[in-house]
Scaffold this motif. Structure first.
Motif, PDB file in Angstrom:
ATOM      1  N   LEU A 157     -24.250 -15.622 -38.048  1.00 20.52           N
ATOM      2  CA  LEU A 157     -24.798 -15.743 -36.704  1.00 20.52           C
ATOM      3  C   LEU A 157     -24.126 -14.727 -35.784  1.00 20.52           C
ATOM      4  O   LEU A 157     -22.955 -14.388 -35.973  1.00 20.52           O
ATOM      5  CB  LEU A 157     -24.562 -17.147 -36.160  1.00 20.52           C
ATOM      6  N   VAL A 158     -24.836 -14.258 -34.797  1.00 23.78           N
ATOM      7  CA  VAL A 158     -24.325 -13.235 -33.887  1.00 23.78           C
ATOM      8  C   VAL A 158     -23.018 -13.682 -33.231  1.00 23.78           C
ATOM      9  O   VAL A 158     -22.096 -12.907 -33.064  1.00 23.78           O
ATOM     10  CB  VAL A 158     -25.377 -12.888 -32.811  1.00 23.78           C
ATOM     11  N   THR A 159     -22.922 -14.951 -32.895  1.00 18.77           N
ATOM     12  CA  THR A 159     -21.730 -15.452 -32.207  1.00 18.77           C
ATOM     13  C   THR A 159     -20.652 -15.966 -33.159  1.00 18.77           C
ATOM     14  O   THR A 159     -19.582 -16.373 -32.713  1.00 18.77           O
ATOM     15  CB  THR A 159     -22.122 -16.601 -31.265  1.00 18.77           C
ATOM     16  N   ALA A 160     -20.905 -15.948 -34.451  1.00 17.55           N
ATOM     17  CA  ALA A 160     -20.010 -16.596 -35.407  1.00 17.55           C
ATOM     18  C   ALA A 160     -18.600 -16.014 -35.432  1.00 17.55           C
ATOM     19  O   ALA A 160     -17.630 -16.742 -35.507  1.00 17.55           O
ATOM     20  CB  ALA A 160     -20.613 -16.553 -36.802  1.00 17.55           C
ATOM     21  N   ALA A 161     -18.463 -14.726 -35.397  1.00 19.59           N
ATOM     22  CA  ALA A 161     -17.153 -14.119 -35.609  1.00 19.59           C
ATOM     23  C   ALA A 161     -16.335 -13.953 -34.340  1.00 19.59           C
ATOM     24  O   ALA A 161     -15.137 -13.757 -34.405  1.00 19.59           O
ATOM     25  CB  ALA A 161     -17.308 -12.759 -36.285  1.00 19.59           C
ATOM     26  N   GLY A 162     -16.967 -14.016 -33.199  1.00 16.56           N
ATOM     27  CA  GLY A 162     -16.228 -13.830 -31.962  1.00 16.56           C
ATOM     28  C   GLY A 162     -15.653 -12.436 -31.818  1.00 16.56           C
ATOM     29  O   GLY A 162     -14.621 -12.238 -31.189  1.00 16.56           O
ATOM     30  N   ILE A 163     -16.297 -11.449 -32.404  1.00 15.73           N
ATOM     31  CA  ILE A 163     -15.838 -10.063 -32.317  1.00 15.73           C
ATOM     32  C   ILE A 163     -16.041  -9.569 -30.885  1.00 15.73           C
ATOM     33  O   ILE A 163     -17.081  -9.850 -30.280  1.00 15.73           O
ATOM     34  CB  ILE A 163     -16.602  -9.178 -33.319  1.00 15.73           C
ATOM     35  N   PRO A 164     -15.075  -8.853 -30.325  1.00 14.01           N
ATOM     36  CA  PRO A 164     -15.253  -8.346 -28.955  1.00 14.01           C
ATOM     37  C   PRO A 164     -16.549  -7.549 -28.817  1.00 14.01           C
ATOM     38  O   PRO A 164     -16.887  -6.750 -29.678  1.00 14.01           O
ATOM     39  CB  PRO A 164     -14.036  -7.435 -28.760  1.00 14.01           C
ATOM     40  N   ASN A 165     -17.265  -7.796 -27.737  1.00 15.19           N
ATOM     41  CA  ASN A 165     -18.520  -7.118 -27.477  1.00 15.19           C
ATOM     42  C   ASN A 165     -18.315  -6.136 -26.329  1.00 15.19           C
ATOM     43  O   ASN A 165     -18.073  -6.556 -25.201  1.00 15.19           O
ATOM     44  CB  ASN A 165     -19.603  -8.146 -27.122  1.00 15.19           C
ATOM     45  N   PRO A 166     -18.415  -4.828 -26.596  1.00 15.26           N
ATOM     46  CA  PRO A 166     -18.214  -3.836 -25.534  1.00 15.26           C
ATOM     47  C   PRO A 166     -19.164  -4.007 -24.360  1.00 15.26           C
ATOM     48  O   PRO A 166     -18.831  -3.656 -23.238  1.00 15.26           O
ATOM     49  CB  PRO A 166     -18.462  -2.495 -26.235  1.00 15.26           C
ATOM     50  N   ASP A 168     -19.975  -6.731 -22.990  1.00 19.58           N
ATOM     51  CA  ASP A 168     -19.504  -7.826 -22.136  1.00 19.58           C
ATOM     52  C   ASP A 168     -18.165  -7.516 -21.492  1.00 19.58           C
ATOM     53  O   ASP A 168     -17.477  -8.412 -21.006  1.00 19.58           O
ATOM     54  CB  ASP A 168     -19.363  -9.120 -22.954  1.00 19.58           C
ATOM     55  N   GLY A 169     -17.742  -6.258 -21.523  1.00 17.70           N
ATOM     56  CA  GLY A 169     -16.488  -5.866 -20.889  1.00 17.70           C
ATOM     57  C   GLY A 169     -15.255  -6.126 -21.737  1.00 17.70           C
ATOM     58  O   GLY A 169     -14.132  -6.054 -21.231  1.00 17.70           O
ATOM     59  N   ALA A 170     -15.436  -6.443 -23.003  1.00 19.65           N
ATOM     60  CA  ALA A 170     -14.294  -6.698 -23.889  1.00 19.65           C
ATOM     61  C   ALA A 170     -13.523  -5.400 -24.141  1.00 19.65           C
ATOM     62  O   ALA A 170     -14.087  -4.306 -24.007  1.00 19.65           O
ATOM     63  CB  ALA A 170     -14.788  -7.265 -25.215  1.00 19.65           C
ATOM     64  N   PRO A 171     -12.246  -5.494 -24.504  1.00 25.31           N
ATOM     65  CA  PRO A 171     -11.487  -4.271 -24.790  1.00 25.31           C
ATOM     66  C   PRO A 171     -11.918  -3.676 -26.129  1.00 25.31           C
ATOM     67  O   PRO A 171     -11.261  -3.814 -27.151  1.00 25.31           O
ATOM     68  CB  PRO A 171     -10.048  -4.764 -24.844  1.00 25.31           C
ATOM     69  N   ALA A 172     -13.094  -3.051 -26.127  1.00 21.56           N
ATOM     70  CA  ALA A 172     -13.660  -2.470 -27.347  1.00 21.56           C
ATOM     71  C   ALA A 172     -14.709  -1.430 -26.961  1.00 21.56           C
ATOM     72  O   ALA A 172     -15.164  -1.401 -25.821  1.00 21.56           O
ATOM     73  CB  ALA A 172     -14.314  -3.558 -28.210  1.00 21.56           C
ATOM     74  N   SER A 173     -15.081  -0.592 -27.925  1.00 27.51           N
ATOM     75  CA  SER A 173     -16.173   0.349 -27.725  1.00 27.51           C
ATOM     76  C   SER A 173     -16.993   0.372 -29.018  1.00 27.51           C
ATOM     77  O   SER A 173     -16.512  -0.021 -30.068  1.00 27.51           O
ATOM     78  CB  SER A 173     -15.651   1.742 -27.379  1.00 27.51           C
ATOM     79  N   TRP A 174     -18.239   0.811 -28.931  1.00 23.62           N
ATOM     80  CA  TRP A 174     -19.081   0.872 -30.123  1.00 23.62           C
ATOM     81  C   TRP A 174     -18.594   1.985 -31.043  1.00 23.62           C
ATOM     82  O   TRP A 174     -18.248   3.075 -30.595  1.00 23.62           O
ATOM     83  CB  TRP A 174     -20.524   1.090 -29.747  1.00 23.62           C
TER      84      TRP A 174
END
Length: 176
Positions: A157-166, A168-174
């Motif tokens: 599921l899209v929400t299953a892993a809780g991986i940061p989503n760039p 949504d402002g999470a500290p991540a980039s694609w």
């Protein structure tokens, strides 16, 4: 003992009433990555992860150490599924109906995490978590943070892993 930012290192009380760290910061490297569940694939170290409930039979996401290209991360995740679960198709879980192929490939994100190993080697507690690790998402400025490329399993599921989503402002980039 609590750090000033996002993660907390658990402590335990020793026989002499002294508090000892029950976890330590851990930086996975090529020497101990295989002993900790990572596999090497074309120079990348990849592992499968579950969500906090730990109730899935197969990984719902993958971590690749370092900042990697999207295509390399997908290839490493497929290699992980083949080597660890004897499954050659990243778009299904073993036992799924092959006629219901999941056509989506989730994008990988470049982010940072802190690895904590339980327990501290000098103060082993002998509990069920002995010699295991956990990873906490963290900003790149967090002490002990290492670069990670993360990818959700296409069948999860899209929400299953809780991986940061760039987005949504999470500290991540694609990943590129």
């Amino acid at each position: 003992m609590t750090t000033k930012a996002l993660y907390e290192i658990e402590t335990s009380e020793g026989d002499d009433d002294t508090m000892h760290p029950a976890e330590q910061l851990w930086t996975p490297c090529s020497d101990d990555a295989a002993d900790s569940g990572f596999i090497a694939h074309h120079g990348l170290h990849v592992t499968g992860i579950d969500d906090p409930t730990d109730d899935h039979l197969y990984p719902i996401a993958f971590l690749v150490l370092g900042h990697q290209r999207w295509a390399d991360t997908i290839e490493a995740a497929a290699a992980y599924m083949a080597r660890v679960h004897s499954w050659r198709n990243l778009h299904l879980y073993p036992g799924d109906d092959p006629s219901v192929l999941i056509p989506r490939i989730p994008r990988a994100v470049l982010t940072w995490g802190v690895f904590l190993r339980h327990p501290h080697s000098d103060h082993g507690c002998g509990c069920e978590w002995d010699e295991t690790w956990r990873m906490v998402w963290a900003p790149s400025t967090e002490p002990g943070a290492v670069p990670i490329t993360a990818l959700r399993h296409p069948a999860a599921l899209v929400t299953a892993a809780g991986i940061p989503n760039p987005d949504d402002g999470a500290p991540a980039s694609w990943a590129p």
